[in-house]
Design an enzyme around this catalytic site. Structure first.
Site, PDB file in Angstrom:
ATOM      1  N   GLY A 184       9.283 -32.470  -5.065  1.00  0.00           N
ATOM      2  CA  GLY A 184      10.123 -33.212  -4.115  1.00  0.00           C
ATOM      3  C   GLY A 184      10.388 -32.546  -2.788  1.00  0.00           C
ATOM      4  O   GLY A 184      10.614 -33.227  -1.796  1.00  0.00           O
ATOM      5  N   GLU A 187      15.356 -27.189  -1.923  1.00  0.00           N
ATOM      6  CA  GLU A 187      15.381 -28.230  -2.952  1.00  0.00           C
ATOM      7  C   GLU A 187      15.516 -29.591  -2.273  1.00  0.00           C
ATOM      8  O   GLU A 187      16.158 -29.710  -1.235  1.00  0.00           O
ATOM      9  CB  GLU A 187      16.558 -27.954  -3.899  1.00  0.00           C
ATOM     10  CG  GLU A 187      16.794 -28.981  -4.978  1.00  0.00           C
ATOM     11  CD  GLU A 187      15.680 -29.098  -6.021  1.00  0.00           C
ATOM     12  OE1 GLU A 187      14.533 -29.361  -5.619  1.00  0.00           O
ATOM     13  OE2 GLU A 187      15.979 -28.981  -7.220  1.00  0.00           O
ATOM     14  N   ASP A 224      21.692 -33.039  -7.641  1.00  0.00           N
ATOM     15  CA  ASP A 224      22.357 -34.187  -8.254  1.00  0.00           C
ATOM     16  C   ASP A 224      23.438 -33.648  -9.206  1.00  0.00           C
ATOM     17  O   ASP A 224      24.544 -33.327  -8.782  1.00  0.00           O
ATOM     18  CB  ASP A 224      21.258 -34.991  -8.963  1.00  0.00           C
ATOM     19  CG  ASP A 224      21.734 -36.256  -9.625  1.00  0.00           C
ATOM     20  OD1 ASP A 224      22.776 -36.776  -9.237  1.00  0.00           O
ATOM     21  OD2 ASP A 224      21.057 -36.748 -10.547  1.00  0.00           O
ATOM     22  N   LYS A 252      24.418 -34.886  -3.885  1.00  0.00           N
ATOM     23  CA  LYS A 252      25.271 -35.974  -4.397  1.00  0.00           C
ATOM     24  C   LYS A 252      26.505 -35.328  -5.019  1.00  0.00           C
ATOM     25  O   LYS A 252      26.529 -35.075  -6.232  1.00  0.00           O
ATOM     26  CB  LYS A 252      24.539 -36.763  -5.485  1.00  0.00           C
ATOM     27  CG  LYS A 252      23.374 -37.592  -5.018  1.00  0.00           C
ATOM     28  CD  LYS A 252      22.786 -38.321  -6.226  1.00  0.00           C
ATOM     29  CE  LYS A 252      21.570 -39.132  -5.883  1.00  0.00           C
ATOM     30  NZ  LYS A 252      20.912 -39.664  -7.083  1.00  0.00           N
ATOM     31  N   PHE A 266      20.423 -43.866  -6.334  1.00  0.00           N
ATOM     32  CA  PHE A 266      19.045 -43.363  -6.339  1.00  0.00           C
ATOM     33  C   PHE A 266      18.375 -43.573  -4.980  1.00  0.00           C
ATOM     34  O   PHE A 266      18.425 -44.665  -4.418  1.00  0.00           O
ATOM     35  CB  PHE A 266      18.245 -44.059  -7.437  1.00  0.00           C
ATOM     36  CG  PHE A 266      16.972 -43.353  -7.753  1.00  0.00           C
ATOM     37  CD1 PHE A 266      16.963 -42.209  -8.550  1.00  0.00           C
ATOM     38  CD2 PHE A 266      15.762 -43.805  -7.235  1.00  0.00           C
ATOM     39  CE1 PHE A 266      15.786 -41.532  -8.829  1.00  0.00           C
ATOM     40  CE2 PHE A 266      14.579 -43.140  -7.509  1.00  0.00           C
ATOM     41  CZ  PHE A 266      14.592 -42.003  -8.305  1.00  0.00           C
ATOM     42  N   ARG A 302       6.972 -41.119  -1.916  1.00  0.00           N
ATOM     43  CA  ARG A 302       7.108 -39.780  -1.310  1.00  0.00           C
ATOM     44  C   ARG A 302       6.670 -39.760   0.151  1.00  0.00           C
ATOM     45  O   ARG A 302       7.130 -38.938   0.939  1.00  0.00           O
ATOM     46  CB  ARG A 302       6.267 -38.752  -2.077  1.00  0.00           C
ATOM     47  CG  ARG A 302       6.753 -38.465  -3.487  1.00  0.00           C
ATOM     48  CD  ARG A 302       6.081 -37.205  -4.014  1.00  0.00           C
ATOM     49  NE  ARG A 302       6.161 -37.074  -5.464  1.00  0.00           N
ATOM     50  CZ  ARG A 302       7.186 -36.535  -6.122  1.00  0.00           C
ATOM     51  NH1 ARG A 302       8.236 -36.104  -5.468  1.00  0.00           N
ATOM     52  NH2 ARG A 302       7.159 -36.452  -7.440  1.00  0.00           N
TER      53      ARG A 302
HETATM   54  P1  5GP Z   1      19.851 -32.111 -10.963  1.00  0.00           P
HETATM   55  O1  5GP Z   1      19.287 -31.065 -11.865  1.00  0.00           O
HETATM   56  O2  5GP Z   1      20.627 -31.544  -9.792  1.00  0.00           O
HETATM   57  O3  5GP Z   1      20.634 -33.157 -11.712  1.00  0.00           O
HETATM   58  O4  5GP Z   1      18.639 -32.958 -10.410  1.00  0.00           O
HETATM   59  C1  5GP Z   1      17.772 -32.510  -9.471  1.00  0.00           C
HETATM   60  C2  5GP Z   1      16.476 -33.292  -9.509  1.00  0.00           C
HETATM   61  O5  5GP Z   1      16.649 -34.644  -9.972  1.00  0.00           O
HETATM   62  C3  5GP Z   1      15.915 -33.414  -8.127  1.00  0.00           C
HETATM   63  O6  5GP Z   1      15.117 -32.293  -7.773  1.00  0.00           O
HETATM   64  C4  5GP Z   1      15.118 -34.702  -8.209  1.00  0.00           C
HETATM   65  O7  5GP Z   1      13.828 -34.443  -8.710  1.00  0.00           O
HETATM   66  C5  5GP Z   1      15.876 -35.551  -9.218  1.00  0.00           C
HETATM   67  N1  5GP Z   1      16.767 -36.536  -8.566  1.00  0.00           N
HETATM   68  C6  5GP Z   1      18.108 -36.570  -8.611  1.00  0.00           C
HETATM   69  N2  5GP Z   1      18.591 -37.606  -7.905  1.00  0.00           N
HETATM   70  C7  5GP Z   1      17.521 -38.244  -7.384  1.00  0.00           C
HETATM   71  C8  5GP Z   1      17.381 -39.404  -6.521  1.00  0.00           C
HETATM   72  O8  5GP Z   1      18.329 -40.084  -6.098  1.00  0.00           O
HETATM   73  N3  5GP Z   1      16.100 -39.746  -6.202  1.00  0.00           N
HETATM   74  C9  5GP Z   1      15.005 -39.072  -6.636  1.00  0.00           C
HETATM   75  N4  5GP Z   1      13.829 -39.497  -6.236  1.00  0.00           N
HETATM   76  N5  5GP Z   1      15.117 -37.971  -7.420  1.00  0.00           N
HETATM   77  C10 5GP Z   1      16.359 -37.561  -7.786  1.00  0.00           C
END
Ligand code: 5GP
Length: 178
Positions: free
Chosen positions: A48, A102, A106, A134, A155, A168
């Site tokens: 990403g 990063e 999330d 977020k 999302f 992407r």
């Molecule tokens: P975390 O471990 O912080 O919950 O999630 C991080 C990963 O979740 C990000 O690197 C991404 O790959 C995915 N992710 C979280 N929210 C989104 C979103 O709104 N859109 C997309 N495309 N990926 C997300």
């Protein structure tokens, strides 16, 4: 800009390309100031972050290096919890100033698990630059030194982020349509 259809879902324009580029310039200027003379090593987390990393790295003007890794996480035993492996992580981080790139933070779980892996190599410092955050979705405390944009718990796709592999290549950020 109009809605885009990816697989079965519509996404609507959310942050324009020009606004993203403006913010990238601001973050790069901060990094230039904070890391002058420190020869930082950026570590981009694939997939990403590749667009964010490419734009931010080219906007930075100080001497700097970049490398990329891929994270694979799997469930360990109840005592080890979530285990994360960093594919492609070099073993030369000792005494280096590390800036992790990063795409989006999330829940914070990914970076919360990954930071100790970096710390093991005793770098001089570690900071995170996230294109998106977020805050409302956060479950693990992760310190973000540089944040492109804080967004609601919805999302998003584009600017390197995908929905099931698509989206992407969109130069602006899109959010799931209501
Ligand atoms: P975390 O471990 O912080 O919950 O999630 C991080 C990963 O979740 C990000 O690197 C991404 O790959 C995915 N992710 C979280 N929210 C989104 C979103 O709104 N859109 C997309 N495309 N990926 C997300």
């Amino acid at each position: 800009m109009s809605k885009v259809l990816l697989h079965d879902k519509y996404f609507q324009p959310y942050i324009a390309a020009a606004e993203i580029q403006q913010r990238i310039q601001e973050i790069a200027a901060e990094i230039d100031k904070d890391y002058a003379g420190l020869d930082p090593l950026f570590i981009g987390i694939l997939n990403g972050s590749f667009v964010f990393a490419a734009d931010l790295f080219r906007a930075v003007t100080i001497k700097a290096e970049i490398s990329f890794i891929k994270l694979a996480s799997y469930r360990g035993t109840s005592s080890t919890g979530n285990i994360i492996t960093a594919i492609g992580l070099e073993d030369n981080l000792h005494d280096r100033h590390i800036i992790i790139l990063e795409d989006i933070v999330d829940t914070g779980r990914t970076l919360f698990s990954f930071l100790p892996v970096i710390e093991q190599q005793s770098p001089a410092s570690v900071r995170i630059a996230a294109f998106l955050s977020k805050p409302d979705a956060r479950q693990h405390e992760v310190p973000l030194a540089y944040t492109g944009f804080e967004i609601p718990d919805k999302f998003v796709v584009g600017y390197g982020l995908d929905y099931d592999k698509l989206g992407r290549n969109l130069p602006e950020l899109y959010i799931l349509a209501d």
